[in-house]
Design a protein around this motif. Sequence first.
Motif, short mmCIF file in Angstrom:
data_model
loop_
_atom_site.label_atom_id
_atom_site.label_comp_id
_atom_site.label_asym_id
_atom_site.label_seq_id
_atom_site.Cartn_x
_atom_site.Cartn_y
_atom_site.Cartn_z
N VAL A 70 0.83 -1.20 0.00
CA VAL A 70 0.00 0.00 0.00
C VAL A 70 0.87 1.25 0.00
O VAL A 70 0.58 2.22 -0.70
CB VAL A 70 -0.97 -0.03 1.19
N MET A 73 2.00 1.77 -3.38
CA MET A 73 0.90 2.26 -4.22
C MET A 73 0.66 3.74 -4.00
O MET A 73 0.38 4.48 -4.95
CB MET A 73 -0.38 1.49 -3.92
N LEU A 74 0.73 4.18 -2.72
CA LEU A 74 0.48 5.58 -2.42
C LEU A 74 1.59 6.46 -2.97
O LEU A 74 1.36 7.63 -3.29
CB LEU A 74 0.36 5.80 -0.92
N LEU A 76 4.37 7.93 -1.59
CA LEU A 76 4.59 9.14 -0.81
C LEU A 76 6.07 9.53 -0.91
O LEU A 76 6.94 8.72 -0.65
CB LEU A 76 4.23 8.89 0.65
N THR A 80 5.83 14.37 1.72
CA THR A 80 5.14 13.82 2.89
C THR A 80 6.07 13.77 4.09
O THR A 80 5.64 13.97 5.22
CB THR A 80 4.66 12.40 2.60
N GLN A 83 6.23 17.16 5.56
CA GLN A 83 4.94 17.42 6.20
C GLN A 83 4.88 16.70 7.55
O GLN A 83 4.47 17.27 8.56
CB GLN A 83 3.86 16.87 5.28
N GLU A 84 5.35 15.45 7.53
CA GLU A 84 5.36 14.63 8.74
C GLU A 84 6.19 15.29 9.83
O GLU A 84 5.82 15.32 11.00
CB GLU A 84 5.96 13.26 8.38
N TRP A 87 4.36 18.00 11.43
CA TRP A 87 3.25 17.55 12.28
C TRP A 87 3.73 17.11 13.65
O TRP A 87 3.02 17.24 14.63
CB TRP A 87 2.53 16.37 11.63
N LEU A 157 -13.76 -1.68 -1.17
CA LEU A 157 -13.34 -0.33 -0.77
C LEU A 157 -12.24 0.21 -1.68
O LEU A 157 -12.19 1.41 -1.95
CB LEU A 157 -12.84 -0.36 0.68
N ALA A 158 -11.34 -0.67 -2.14
CA ALA A 158 -10.20 -0.19 -2.92
C ALA A 158 -10.51 -0.12 -4.40
O ALA A 158 -9.65 0.27 -5.19
CB ALA A 158 -8.99 -1.10 -2.67
N ASN B 29 -0.53 10.90 10.49
CA ASN B 29 -0.47 10.08 9.28
C ASN B 29 -1.29 8.82 9.53
O ASN B 29 -1.04 8.07 10.48
CB ASN B 29 0.98 9.74 9.00
N ILE B 82 -7.65 3.36 3.36
CA ILE B 82 -6.57 4.33 3.15
C ILE B 82 -6.40 4.62 1.66
O ILE B 82 -6.25 5.77 1.24
CB ILE B 82 -5.25 3.81 3.75
N ILE B 83 -6.45 3.55 0.83
CA ILE B 83 -6.31 3.74 -0.62
C ILE B 83 -7.43 4.63 -1.14
O ILE B 83 -7.21 5.58 -1.91
CB ILE B 83 -6.30 2.38 -1.34
N GLN B 84 -8.66 4.35 -0.68
CA GLN B 84 -9.80 5.15 -1.13
C GLN B 84 -9.67 6.62 -0.69
O GLN B 84 -9.94 7.55 -1.45
CB GLN B 84 -11.09 4.54 -0.56
N PHE B 86 -6.85 8.20 -0.01
CA PHE B 86 -5.77 8.87 -0.75
C PHE B 86 -6.23 9.23 -2.15
O PHE B 86 -5.84 10.26 -2.70
CB PHE B 86 -4.55 7.94 -0.81
N ARG B 87 -7.10 8.40 -2.72
CA ARG B 87 -7.59 8.67 -4.07
C ARG B 87 -8.46 9.93 -4.08
O ARG B 87 -8.44 10.71 -5.00
CB ARG B 87 -8.38 7.46 -4.54
N ARG B 88 -9.24 10.12 -2.99
CA ARG B 88 -10.15 11.26 -2.97
C ARG B 88 -9.47 12.56 -2.54
O ARG B 88 -9.74 13.62 -3.07
CB ARG B 88 -11.30 10.99 -1.99
N THR B 91 -4.00 12.94 0.22
CA THR B 91 -3.19 13.15 1.41
C THR B 91 -3.43 11.99 2.38
O THR B 91 -4.41 11.26 2.26
CB THR B 91 -3.53 14.48 2.09
N VAL B 92 -2.49 11.81 3.34
CA VAL B 92 -2.69 10.78 4.37
C VAL B 92 -2.98 11.43 5.72
O VAL B 92 -2.92 10.78 6.76
CB VAL B 92 -1.45 9.86 4.50
N ASP B 93 -3.32 12.73 5.72
CA ASP B 93 -3.63 13.46 6.95
C ASP B 93 -5.05 13.10 7.40
O ASP B 93 -6.01 13.27 6.65
CB ASP B 93 -3.53 14.96 6.64
#
Lengths: 161, 102
Positions: A70, A73-74, A76, A80, A83-84, A87, A157-158, B29, B82-84, B86-88, B91-93
Motif C-alpha cells: 500500500v 501504491m500511495l 509518498l 510527505t 509534512q510529517e 506535524w 473499498l479499494a 499520518n 486508506i487507498i480510497q 488517498f484517491r479522494r 493526502t494521508v492526513d
Amino acid sequence: MIALFYIAAIIAVIATVAVILQTNIVHGLLYLILSLLAVAVIFYVLGAPFAAVLEAIVYAGAIMVLFLFVIMMLNLGQHTRDQERSWLTPRGWIVPSLLAAVLLGQLVNVMSQIDHELIPAQIGVMEVSALLFGPYVLAVELASILLLAGLVAAYHLAKTK
Amino acid sequence: MESIPVEHGLILAAILFSIGLIGVLTRRNIVFVLMSLEIMLNAGGLAFIVGASRWGHAEGQIMFLMILTLAAAEVAVGLGLIIQMFRRYKTVDINVLSEMKG
C-alpha cells in the motif's frame, strides 16, 4: 533462556518506540517488523513455538508486506516526509504520553501484585491443533468467514469507480 | 528450566500497549495510526500467550490465533480505506476526514 527473554523484551520496546517516532513510513515499517520478530522470540521462550512461527509468518510476513504494497501504491515522497516532520511537534506528545503513562502506571500497579513464577512448558502444535479442531472448530469457521468478509470489503473499498 | 516472573511478561505487554496508544493519539499520518493499532493488538496477543504459558494450557494460543485473524482482516479493510481516502483527498492526513459528507 531467561536472558533471551529480557534481551528480546528490550529490543521489542526500543523498536516499538522507534516506530512511533519515525517520519519515514518505510523505516517505521522496518522497525515494526523488528519489534514483531522480537515478540516472536519471546513467544518461543515462553513455550509457544506454534504462535512464534505464526507471528513471524503472518504478522511480520504477510501483514507487513500488505502495508509495504500500500505504501508503494500511495507513492509518498519527500513532500510527505517534510509534512510529517512539521506535524510531529514536541507539544503534541505531552498529553498523549501523560495519559498513556497514567494507564501504564495503573496496569503495572495491578500486575505487580501477581507474584507467580512462570516455568515455560512447551505447548506444541499438536496440543493447539487438537483443541483448534476439537472444541473450538466453530471459532475456526467463524474466523474463516471473518477473513472472507475482510477480503470482500477490501476489494470493494479499494475498487476504482 | 529457569522460571520467569509472570508479571514481567504482563508488564511488557502493558508497555507495548501504552506505546501503541501514544502512537494512535499522536500521529496524524493514517498509515502510522494503523501501525500503532497493530502494535496494540500484538500486545494483547502477548498477554494471552503469557497466560497460556502460566497455566500450561493451549487455550491462550488459540485466542492468539483469533487475534491474528482479526488483525489480518482489520488491516485489509483499513488499507482499502486508506487507498480510497488517498484517491479522494491526495493526502494521508486524518484531519481532512473531519467532515463526513457523503
